[in-house]
Design a protein around this motif. Structure first.
Motif, mmCIF file in Angstrom:
data_model
loop_
_atom_site.group_PDB
_atom_site.id
_atom_site.type_symbol
_atom_site.label_atom_id
_atom_site.label_comp_id
_atom_site.label_asym_id
_atom_site.label_seq_id
_atom_site.Cartn_x
_atom_site.Cartn_y
_atom_site.Cartn_z
ATOM 1 N N HIS A 20 -5.857 5.611 -3.422
ATOM 2 C CA HIS A 20 -4.749 6.436 -3.757
ATOM 3 C C HIS A 20 -3.339 5.516 -3.555
ATOM 4 O O HIS A 20 -2.318 5.761 -4.065
ATOM 5 C CB HIS A 20 -4.444 7.588 -2.780
ATOM 6 N N ILE A 21 -3.407 4.805 -2.365
ATOM 7 C CA ILE A 21 -2.275 4.007 -1.910
ATOM 8 C C ILE A 21 -1.865 2.990 -3.036
ATOM 9 O O ILE A 21 -0.968 2.762 -3.378
ATOM 10 C CB ILE A 21 -2.624 3.376 -0.647
ATOM 11 N N PHE A 22 -3.057 2.317 -3.554
ATOM 12 C CA PHE A 22 -2.863 1.233 -4.488
ATOM 13 C C PHE A 22 -2.680 1.608 -5.789
ATOM 14 O O PHE A 22 -1.840 0.846 -6.609
ATOM 15 C CB PHE A 22 -4.139 0.322 -4.138
ATOM 16 N N PHE A 23 -3.224 2.731 -6.222
ATOM 17 C CA PHE A 23 -3.125 3.038 -7.707
ATOM 18 C C PHE A 23 -2.664 4.365 -8.237
ATOM 19 O O PHE A 23 -2.250 4.525 -9.138
ATOM 20 C CB PHE A 23 -4.591 2.765 -8.384
ATOM 21 N N ARG A 24 -3.042 5.361 -7.265
ATOM 22 C CA ARG A 24 -2.933 6.678 -7.855
ATOM 23 C C ARG A 24 -1.531 7.530 -7.315
ATOM 24 O O ARG A 24 -0.898 8.278 -7.848
ATOM 25 C CB ARG A 24 -4.283 7.611 -7.272
ATOM 26 N N CYS A 25 -0.813 6.671 -6.268
ATOM 27 C CA CYS A 25 0.214 7.350 -5.458
ATOM 28 C C CYS A 25 1.209 6.984 -6.607
ATOM 29 O O CYS A 25 1.473 6.099 -7.085
ATOM 30 C CB CYS A 25 0.456 6.407 -4.285
ATOM 31 N N ARG A 26 2.385 8.090 -6.573
ATOM 32 C CA ARG A 26 3.430 7.885 -7.536
ATOM 33 C C ARG A 26 4.217 6.569 -7.205
ATOM 34 O O ARG A 26 4.845 5.884 -8.186
ATOM 35 C CB ARG A 26 4.324 9.119 -7.575
ATOM 36 N N PHE A 27 4.543 6.268 -6.037
ATOM 37 C CA PHE A 27 5.295 5.087 -5.489
ATOM 38 C C PHE A 27 4.344 3.976 -6.165
ATOM 39 O O PHE A 27 5.204 3.057 -6.684
ATOM 40 C CB PHE A 27 5.091 5.075 -3.934
ATOM 41 N N SER A 28 3.279 3.874 -6.073
ATOM 42 C CA SER A 28 2.353 2.639 -6.721
ATOM 43 C C SER A 28 2.333 2.579 -7.975
ATOM 44 O O SER A 28 2.579 1.515 -8.641
ATOM 45 C CB SER A 28 1.065 2.409 -5.850
ATOM 46 N N HIS A 29 2.381 3.734 -8.678
ATOM 47 C CA HIS A 29 2.443 3.801 -10.032
ATOM 48 C C HIS A 29 4.014 3.316 -10.599
ATOM 49 O O HIS A 29 3.927 2.389 -11.423
ATOM 50 C CB HIS A 29 2.250 5.204 -10.478
ATOM 51 N N LEU A 48 1.945 -3.273 -0.856
ATOM 52 C CA LEU A 48 1.796 -1.991 -1.216
ATOM 53 C C LEU A 48 1.426 -1.417 0.209
ATOM 54 O O LEU A 48 1.813 -0.507 0.892
ATOM 55 C CB LEU A 48 0.981 -1.550 -2.072
ATOM 56 N N TRP A 49 0.217 -2.077 0.860
ATOM 57 C CA TRP A 49 -0.037 -1.681 2.180
ATOM 58 C C TRP A 49 0.722 -1.782 3.356
ATOM 59 O O TRP A 49 0.891 -1.181 4.238
ATOM 60 C CB TRP A 49 -1.508 -2.642 2.381
ATOM 61 N N LYS A 50 1.745 -3.076 3.472
ATOM 62 C CA LYS A 50 2.635 -3.433 4.308
ATOM 63 C C LYS A 50 3.697 -2.099 4.225
ATOM 64 O O LYS A 50 4.203 -1.796 5.293
ATOM 65 C CB LYS A 50 3.312 -4.594 4.175
ATOM 66 N N ASN A 51 3.986 -1.872 3.058
ATOM 67 C CA ASN A 51 5.116 -0.755 2.743
ATOM 68 C C ASN A 51 4.417 0.662 3.399
ATOM 69 O O ASN A 51 5.183 1.319 3.961
ATOM 70 C CB ASN A 51 5.187 -0.428 1.351
ATOM 71 N N ARG A 52 3.193 0.802 3.260
ATOM 72 C CA ARG A 52 2.609 2.121 3.694
ATOM 73 C C ARG A 52 2.757 2.137 5.375
ATOM 74 O O ARG A 52 2.920 3.047 5.880
ATOM 75 C CB ARG A 52 1.091 2.268 3.452
ATOM 76 N N ASN A 53 2.398 0.991 5.899
ATOM 77 C CA ASN A 53 2.432 0.978 7.412
ATOM 78 C C ASN A 53 3.814 0.999 7.731
ATOM 79 O O ASN A 53 3.964 1.519 8.919
ATOM 80 C CB ASN A 53 1.845 -0.506 7.820
ATOM 81 N N ASP A 54 4.809 0.538 7.130
ATOM 82 C CA ASP A 54 6.106 0.707 7.888
ATOM 83 C C ASP A 54 6.474 1.928 7.486
ATOM 84 O O ASP A 54 7.352 2.270 8.500
ATOM 85 C CB ASP A 54 7.023 -0.168 6.775
ATOM 86 N N ALA A 55 6.035 2.768 6.479
ATOM 87 C CA ALA A 55 6.623 4.152 6.557
ATOM 88 C C ALA A 55 5.895 5.023 7.393
ATOM 89 O O ALA A 55 6.375 5.960 7.927
ATOM 90 C CB ALA A 55 6.065 4.767 4.999
ATOM 91 N N VAL A 56 4.632 4.971 7.791
ATOM 92 C CA VAL A 56 3.795 5.490 8.573
ATOM 93 C C VAL A 56 4.140 5.195 10.176
ATOM 94 O O VAL A 56 4.337 6.304 10.989
ATOM 95 C CB VAL A 56 2.461 5.268 8.655
ATOM 96 N N PHE A 57 4.276 3.977 10.724
ATOM 97 C CA PHE A 57 4.282 3.609 12.045
ATOM 98 C C PHE A 57 5.659 3.457 12.223
ATOM 99 O O PHE A 57 6.293 3.434 13.655
ATOM 100 C CB PHE A 57 3.564 2.339 12.378
ATOM 101 N N LYS A 58 6.761 3.158 11.316
ATOM 102 C CA LYS A 58 7.999 2.668 11.658
ATOM 103 C C LYS A 58 9.186 3.794 11.076
ATOM 104 O O LYS A 58 10.375 3.735 11.303
ATOM 105 C CB LYS A 58 8.532 1.337 11.288
ATOM 106 N N GLY A 59 8.614 4.605 10.334
ATOM 107 C CA GLY A 59 9.569 5.756 9.573
ATOM 108 C C GLY A 59 10.525 5.064 8.716
ATOM 109 O O GLY A 59 11.561 5.473 8.389
#
Length: 302
Positions: A19-28, A79-90
């Motif tokens: 989902h994070i890499f391919f299905r998420c609207r952001f990643s798309h 994309l994974w780094k971006n996910r971590n920044d969103a989850v852990f740093k807001g």
């Protein structure tokens, strides 16, 4: 592997790797707008390994497949780094901002890899192919900057030249291009300097306030940067360049090898052959589209 029940980037109730890499609207949006121009929905597989296999299979027989795979891997990591920044740093970024960081990572990696030299690579990993070396490839500018490549086609017999320029943004997208096909000058060096002057005038017209000017005329770049004494025969043109550069918010000048300047060379040859002045805004001719697509590893050709 499921890491949570809510995607930290798009708030969908799903946060599998797929989902994070391919299905998420952001990643798309990220993949589609990137220079790789990928449809992430087509890559989505049963799991991540299946998706990676689909991508790798699609690269078979492609030019610079190794380099494209490398850029794809960096995209996944970003994309994974971006996910971590969103989850852990807001910290929430726009896809284009993430794309800019992605390309900076790639450039830094390739510059570091090249500085190590082939001997260092041979100790434990396969060396980068020559085509992946930044010195031989057009490099994207930083976000908010337009890179202008310039070149000239000069005939010693007729003393006539065609001068061309190509302006691209951080994603390698054409912003404008053009040239003059009826320039009279006494030397190839003069033609190269006139090409840079013409490009700066175009930057002012198109309101490109932050620019990087690249040319494969090393001596001319050195004169502009005051690294060598200006040839008296070129003093007027170099002086014009300095005045025009001061009219922009920022303008820097850099030498690049011919391999990195191919698009501008094609434009210079084209206007020389046509014998007239030409300007293209955003949509260029077929030959230029294909050259720009090759520079950013876009697989589409006209």
């Amino acid at each position: 592997m499921r890491v949570d029940n809510v995607c930290g980037v798009c708030n969908a109730v799903d946060e599998t790797e797929n989902h994070i890499f391919f299905r998420c609207r952001f990643s798309h949006i990220f993949w589609f707008c990137s220079p790789l121009h990928l449809n992430s929905h087509e890559l989505e597989g049963f799991d991540f390994l299946d998706s990676w296999g689909k991508f790798h299979e699609g690269m078979k027989g492609k030019e610079n497949a190794e380099e494209i795979c490398q850029e794809f891997a960096f995209g996944l990591w970003r994309l994974w780094k971006n996910r971590n920044d969103a989850v852990f740093k807001g910290l929430y970024r726009q896809p284009l901002d993430v794309m800019d960081l992605w390309w900076k990572n790639i450039i830094e990696f390739r510059e570091a890899s090249t500085s190590l030299g082939d001997d260092a690579w041979n100790m434990d990993v396969t060396p980068l192919s020559a085509t992946a070396r930044p010195s031989l490839h057009w490099q994207r500018p930083r976000y908010g900057t337009i890179k202008i490549n310039t070149d000239a086609a000069w005939c010693k017999v007729t003393l006539r030249a065609g001068v061309g320029w190509v302006g691209r943004d951080f994603a390698g997208v054409l912003q404008a291009a053009g040239g003059m096909g009826t320039v009279r000058c006494l030397s190839a060096a003069a033609a190269e300097a006139i090409a840079i002057r013409n490009a700066l005038k175009a930057c002012i017209t198109h309101r490109f306030n932050h620019v990087v000017i690249e040319s494969d005329a090393k001596l001319i770049i050195q004169m502009i940067r005051k690294e060598v004494t200006v040839d008296c025969n070129l003093d007027c043109v170099i002086g014009d360049i300095e005045i025009l550069a001061q009219m922009l918010t920022s303008a820097t000048f850099a030498f690049v090898p011919r391999e990195s300047n191919h698009a501008a060379h094609l434009v210079a040859k084209h206007v020389f052959k046509e014998g007239r002045d030409i300007i293209w805004d955003c949509i260029g001719p077929e030959f230029l589209f294909n050259a720009l697509a090759k520079d950013v590893n876009l697989l589409i050709r006209l």
